[in-house]
Scaffold this active site. Structure first.
Site, PDB file in Angstrom:
ATOM      1  CG  HIS A  39      -1.936   1.079   1.201  1.00 38.30           C
ATOM      2  ND1 HIS A  39      -1.646   2.364   1.564  1.00 38.30           N
ATOM      3  CD2 HIS A  39      -3.232   1.079   0.812  1.00 38.30           C
ATOM      4  CE1 HIS A  39      -2.732   3.112   1.413  1.00 38.30           C
ATOM      5  NE2 HIS A  39      -3.718   2.355   0.954  1.00 38.30           N
TER       6      HIS A  39
ATOM      7  CD  GLU B 138      -5.637   1.052  -2.816  1.00 33.54           C
ATOM      8  OE1 GLU B 138      -6.814   0.830  -2.560  1.00 33.54           O
ATOM      9  OE2 GLU B 138      -4.784   1.295  -1.951  1.00 33.54           O
TER      10      GLU B 138
HETATM   11  P1  PGA Z   1      -9.826   5.717   0.802  1.00 33.84           P
HETATM   12  O1  PGA Z   1      -8.614   4.688   1.046  1.00 33.84           O
HETATM   13  O2  PGA Z   1     -10.952   4.948   0.170  1.00 33.84           O
HETATM   14  O3  PGA Z   1     -10.157   6.202   2.171  1.00 33.84           O
HETATM   15  O4  PGA Z   1      -9.324   6.793  -0.096  1.00 33.84           O
HETATM   16  C1  PGA Z   1      -8.279   3.800   0.052  1.00 33.84           C
HETATM   17  C2  PGA Z   1      -7.038   3.036   0.398  1.00 33.84           C
HETATM   18  O5  PGA Z   1      -6.114   3.584   1.011  1.00 33.84           O
HETATM   19  O6  PGA Z   1      -6.947   1.845   0.042  1.00 33.84           O
END
Ligand code: PGA
Length: 262
Positions: free
Chosen positions: A96, A168
């Site tokens: 992540h 992401e």
């Molecule tokens: P968010 O987080 O939906 O709060 O933007 C997504 C993530 O970090 O996977």
């Protein structure tokens, strides 16, 4: 029907009372999900077992937010893939952007962790994303495909069948994030699928589970799920309360699944 993966990572949030309340409140929504929706929850380490036990009666996968690349030994503060498996996790989030940024995780350690996970029978949920600078420079796709190829280095086609990949964008995550448009999300995931195709061939690429994450919310979820290369959603804030997660599961269940097939 095409399977839809809809899940959330709680990051470093909730106490055990809050976990218990969440599980109790979300249970009816999980029980009511069509079987082609695969729900998953990724709590902080101390609550993985609690979530697994509370939701034992439904087909929800639980995961952990990180593992160590080493199997065991003198790694103070770390948790191995075997330990994660031992407490009931079936998947592990790897790479992540918060881990990459705040804890110096690199493409190389992501790759080591992917192998550690696969060796223990955990499914790696590999997160990749472009920074705002990379977006401005017009190199987003190169950046995310590079991250994917390094993460998957040395992975066999058989192992790939157990890998999930989430696009992401760093600029789309969290309070300050600007949600990616459905077109931006789709173009990132189409590029990722093409990268997987280059390395593993068409048949493998077609079956690789690709998720979008970054400010997913009830207003954009349906359109995201209608994109050909988006198999599911990896949600943060909008699914941290049971009500929000239930709403997103319901939206996913109502999207025309046939139209969405690749
Ligand atoms: P968010 O987080 O939906 O709060 O933007 C997504 C993530 O970090 O996977």
């Amino acid at each position: 029907m095409k399977t839809r993966w809809i899940g959330t990572s709680w990051k470093m949030n909730k106490t055990s009372d809050e976990v218990a309340a969440f599980c109790q409140q979300i249970l009816p929504a999980l029980q009511g999900c069509p079987e082609w929706i695969q729900s998953f929850l990724i709590p902080p380490f101390p609550y993985v077992q609690q979530v697994g036990e509370a939701l034992d009666s439904v087909d929800t996968l639980t995961g952990v937010q990180n593992i160590c690349w080493a199997e065991q030994g003198a790694y103070t503060g770390e948790v191995s893939a075997k330990m994660a498996k031992d407490i009931g996790a079936s998947l592990v989030e790897i790479g992540h952007s918060e881990r990459r940024e705040l804890f110096n995780e690199s493409d190389h350690t992501v790759n080591l962790k992917v192998h550690a996970a696969l060796e223990q029978g955990l499914m790696p949920l590999i997160c990749v994303g472009d920074s705002l600078e990379e977006k401005r420079w017009g190199v987003s796709l190169e950046s995310i495909v590079r991250q994917v190829k390094i993460a998957l280095h040395g992975v066999s086609p058989e192992q790939l069948a157990r890998v999930w990949i989430a696009y992401e964008p760093v600029w789309a995550i969290g309070e300050q994030g600007i949600p990616a448009s459905a077109e931006e999300a789709e173009s990132g995931l189409a590029a990722i699928r093409a990268g997987v195709r280059q390395c593993f061939g068409e048949a493998c690429a077609e079956h690789t589970v690709l998720l979008y994450g970054g400010s997913v919310n009830p207003d954009n979820a349906a359109e995201l799920l209608q994109q050909p290369n988006i198999d599911g959603l990896f949600i943060g804030r909008s699914a941290w309360q049971a009500e929000g997660y239930a709403q997103l599961l319901q939206i996913a269940a109502s999207v025309d699944n046939e139209v969405a097939c690749v």
